[in-house]
Scaffold this motif. Structure first.
Motif, PDB file in Angstrom:
ATOM      1  N   LEU A   1     -68.700 -27.657-138.855  1.00  0.00           N
ATOM      2  CA  LEU A   1     -69.460 -28.897-138.858  1.00  0.00           C
ATOM      3  C   LEU A   1     -68.735 -29.983-138.075  1.00  0.00           C
ATOM      4  CD1 LEU A   1     -70.203 -28.934-142.698  1.00  0.00           C
ATOM      5  CD2 LEU A   1     -71.772 -28.185-140.901  1.00  0.00           C
ATOM      6  N   SER A   2     -69.493 -30.909-137.535  1.00  0.00           N
ATOM      7  CA  SER A   2     -68.910 -32.132-136.976  1.00  0.00           C
ATOM      8  C   SER A   2     -69.311 -33.264-137.913  1.00  0.00           C
ATOM      9  CB  SER A   2     -69.420 -32.390-135.564  1.00  0.00           C
ATOM     10  OG  SER A   2     -70.831 -32.471-135.541  1.00  0.00           O
ATOM     11  N   PHE A   3     -68.505 -34.324-137.943  1.00  0.00           N
ATOM     12  CA  PHE A   3     -68.719 -35.385-138.922  1.00  0.00           C
ATOM     13  C   PHE A   3     -68.932 -36.726-138.227  1.00  0.00           C
ATOM     14  CE2 PHE A   3     -65.846 -32.178-140.784  1.00  0.00           C
ATOM     15  CZ  PHE A   3     -66.677 -31.725-141.809  1.00  0.00           C
ATOM     16  N   SER A   4     -70.043 -37.365-138.537  1.00  0.00           N
ATOM     17  CA  SER A   4     -70.360 -38.675-137.988  1.00  0.00           C
ATOM     18  C   SER A   4     -69.578 -39.752-138.745  1.00  0.00           C
ATOM     19  CB  SER A   4     -71.855 -38.954-138.119  1.00  0.00           C
ATOM     20  OG  SER A   4     -72.217 -39.072-139.494  1.00  0.00           O
ATOM     21  N   GLU A   5     -69.611 -40.976-138.239  1.00  0.00           N
ATOM     22  CA  GLU A   5     -68.969 -42.092-138.933  1.00  0.00           C
ATOM     23  C   GLU A   5     -69.560 -42.260-140.329  1.00  0.00           C
ATOM     24  OE1 GLU A   5     -66.425 -44.081-138.182  1.00  0.00           O
ATOM     25  OE2 GLU A   5     -66.037 -42.976-136.323  1.00  0.00           O
ATOM     26  N   GLN A   6     -70.852 -42.073-140.425  1.00  0.00           N
ATOM     27  CA  GLN A   6     -71.515 -42.189-141.717  1.00  0.00           C
ATOM     28  C   GLN A   6     -71.034 -41.097-142.679  1.00  0.00           C
ATOM     29  OE1 GLN A   6     -75.797 -41.875-141.603  1.00  0.00           O
ATOM     30  NE2 GLN A   6     -76.059 -42.671-143.681  1.00  0.00           N
ATOM     31  N   ASP A   7     -70.894 -39.877-142.156  1.00  0.00           N
ATOM     32  CA  ASP A   7     -70.383 -38.769-142.975  1.00  0.00           C
ATOM     33  C   ASP A   7     -68.983 -39.104-143.504  1.00  0.00           C
ATOM     34  OD1 ASP A   7     -72.633 -37.161-142.551  1.00  0.00           O
ATOM     35  OD2 ASP A   7     -71.775 -36.250-140.739  1.00  0.00           O
ATOM     36  N   LEU A   8     -68.137 -39.614-142.603  1.00  0.00           N
ATOM     37  CA  LEU A   8     -66.757 -39.926-142.984  1.00  0.00           C
ATOM     38  C   LEU A   8     -66.719 -41.034-144.033  1.00  0.00           C
ATOM     39  CD1 LEU A   8     -65.062 -39.769-139.467  1.00  0.00           C
ATOM     40  CD2 LEU A   8     -64.928 -38.056-141.287  1.00  0.00           C
ATOM     41  N   ASP A   9     -67.589 -42.026-143.892  1.00  0.00           N
ATOM     42  CA  ASP A   9     -67.646 -43.109-144.880  1.00  0.00           C
ATOM     43  C   ASP A   9     -68.078 -42.571-146.242  1.00  0.00           C
ATOM     44  OD1 ASP A   9     -66.868 -44.963-143.011  1.00  0.00           O
ATOM     45  OD2 ASP A   9     -68.885 -45.702-142.601  1.00  0.00           O
ATOM     46  N   MET A  10     -69.062 -41.686-146.236  1.00  0.00           N
ATOM     47  CA  MET A  10     -69.541 -41.111-147.488  1.00  0.00           C
ATOM     48  C   MET A  10     -68.459 -40.265-148.148  1.00  0.00           C
ATOM     49  SD  MET A  10     -73.457 -40.036-146.453  1.00  0.00           S
ATOM     50  CE  MET A  10     -73.701 -39.163-148.002  1.00  0.00           C
ATOM     51  N   MET A  11     -67.716 -39.503-147.341  1.00  0.00           N
ATOM     52  CA  MET A  11     -66.662 -38.659-147.902  1.00  0.00           C
ATOM     53  C   MET A  11     -65.498 -39.501-148.409  1.00  0.00           C
ATOM     54  SD  MET A  11     -66.698 -35.138-145.642  1.00  0.00           S
ATOM     55  CE  MET A  11     -66.514 -35.892-144.030  1.00  0.00           C
ATOM     56  N   ALA A  12     -65.239 -40.633-147.761  1.00  0.00           N
ATOM     57  CA  ALA A  12     -64.190 -41.535-148.239  1.00  0.00           C
ATOM     58  C   ALA A  12     -64.566 -42.120-149.599  1.00  0.00           C
ATOM     59  CB  ALA A  12     -63.952 -42.650-147.221  1.00  0.00           C
ATOM     60  N   ALA A  13     -65.832 -42.483-149.742  1.00  0.00           N
ATOM     61  CA  ALA A  13     -66.301 -43.017-151.021  1.00  0.00           C
ATOM     62  C   ALA A  13     -66.220 -41.951-152.112  1.00  0.00           C
ATOM     63  CB  ALA A  13     -67.733 -43.529-150.877  1.00  0.00           C
TER      64      ALA A  13
END
Length: 333
Positions: A284-296
């Motif tokens: 998978l590749s991760f968008s900025e939104q994906d990274l923000d969600m995973m950080a949360a």
């Protein structure tokens, strides 16, 4: 004095290996207070260590930190000067070495093992100051490591963050092995629990020690008992080797998290001989939104893990936590 450093990632069976090594009549393998991880970032607080008062202040704080370790170092109470007298130069690395030397001499032994596994970060300094005779690169399937972290008070919690840390640790350890050759002994956790007699004998041969007959009597040792009593996440060190403590991720990690994990760490899993199911063709590749969600998600999981940690475990860490807060405060002028 012979000195050995375990490298890799926590939750890889390192406490099992530590209490096993400590069973040797000439090996001191105390529970790690993570001296370098703690004090290296704090060095600006102490100023130029060439000035004796600054170095004394650093060593004094390092001694206090060891005394506050959740798993006690029995009888450890040196003065700063007793540690400094063993240093060949005023550096945090020499102070670290001398503290372990002191504890080892106190126990009447001449070999020590440090289990602060991310100390591979300081390998260049160790080599420059000729501190370690050997490094043991202990590795475990990162997906099982992730499951173990998810239940522990320490470390990352979500698949993405567990994979990122494990991946970095393995790559650095593999590179150190390639650079230092036989000085680094690789040890698979899975092979250790499947064939403990063979793997422990191979390890002892590689680091130049005899293998004692009672090496597998570690569950009844004082060090195992004291460690198990100090925290829920170390309770298994009073149990014999558990041969089937592996491949848990197959049943306990959902497919999405496995895919996320392999997208970050698939190459390292493959390099260490573990099966991969998504890497390299279905990563998978991760968008900025994906990274923000995973950080949360990571922050939420860490908060949840702390909330379910037994009060006993939290209290044992309270001393170091409060002392670290003091150390991070600006020094009074």
């Amino acid at each position: 004095m012979k000195r050995i450093q375990i490298i890799g990632t926590q939750r890889s069976g390192s406490n099992l290996l530590r209490v096993m090594l400590n069973q040797h009549h000439n090996v001191c393998a105390p529970h790690p207070p993570h001296l370098l991880k703690t004090f290296y970032p704090l060095l600006p607080r102490y100023g130029d260590l060439q000035f004796k008062d600054n170095f004394i202040s650093l060593v004094e704080d390092m001694i206090t930190w060891v005394k506050l370790n959740p798993v006690a170092w029995q009888g450890f109470n040196p003065s700063p000067n007793q540690i400094i007298d063993r240093c060949t130069s005023p550096t945090v690395f020499q102070a670290f070495k001398s503290i372990y030397d002191w504890e080892t001499s106190l126990s009447g032994k001449s070999v020590w093992v440090c289990k602060s596994m991310t100390n591979y970060e300081f390998a260049d300094d160790f080599e420059k100051e000729n501190i370690f005779d050997h490094y043991i690169f202990l590795y475990r399937d990162g997906r099982d490591v992730a499951l173990s972290f998810s239940k522990a008070i320490v470390g990352p919690k979500s698949a993405y963050y567990c994979a990122a840390q494990w991946n970095n640790d393995q790559i650095a350890s593999i590179e150190l092995q390639e650079r230092l050759g036989e000085k680094v002994v690789a040890l698979s956790y899975e092979q250790l629990i499947e064939n403990p007699e063979v793997e422990v004998k191979r390890l002892f041969d590689a680091i130049g020690l005899d293998m004692p007959e009672d090496i597998f009597g570690f569950p009844s040792s004082v060090e195992s008992r004291v460690t198990a009593e100090a925290g829920e996440m170390w309770k298994n060190v009073v149990r014999p080797v558990i041969p089937d403590n592996k491949l848990k991720y197959i049943d306990e990690m959902n497919q999405r998290d496995q895919q996320i994990y392999e997208s970050v760490a698939g190459a390292a899993l493959h390099a260490l001989g573990y099966p991969v199911y998504y890497w390299p063709n279905q990563t998978l590749s991760f968008s900025e939104q994906d990274l923000d969600m995973m950080a949360a998600k990571e922050a939420s999981l860490k908060k949840e893990a702390k909330s379910r940690t037994p009060l006993h475990d939290l209290n044992l860490r309270k001393g170091q936590d409060e002392f670290l807060l003091q150390l991070k405060q600006p020094k009074a002028v």
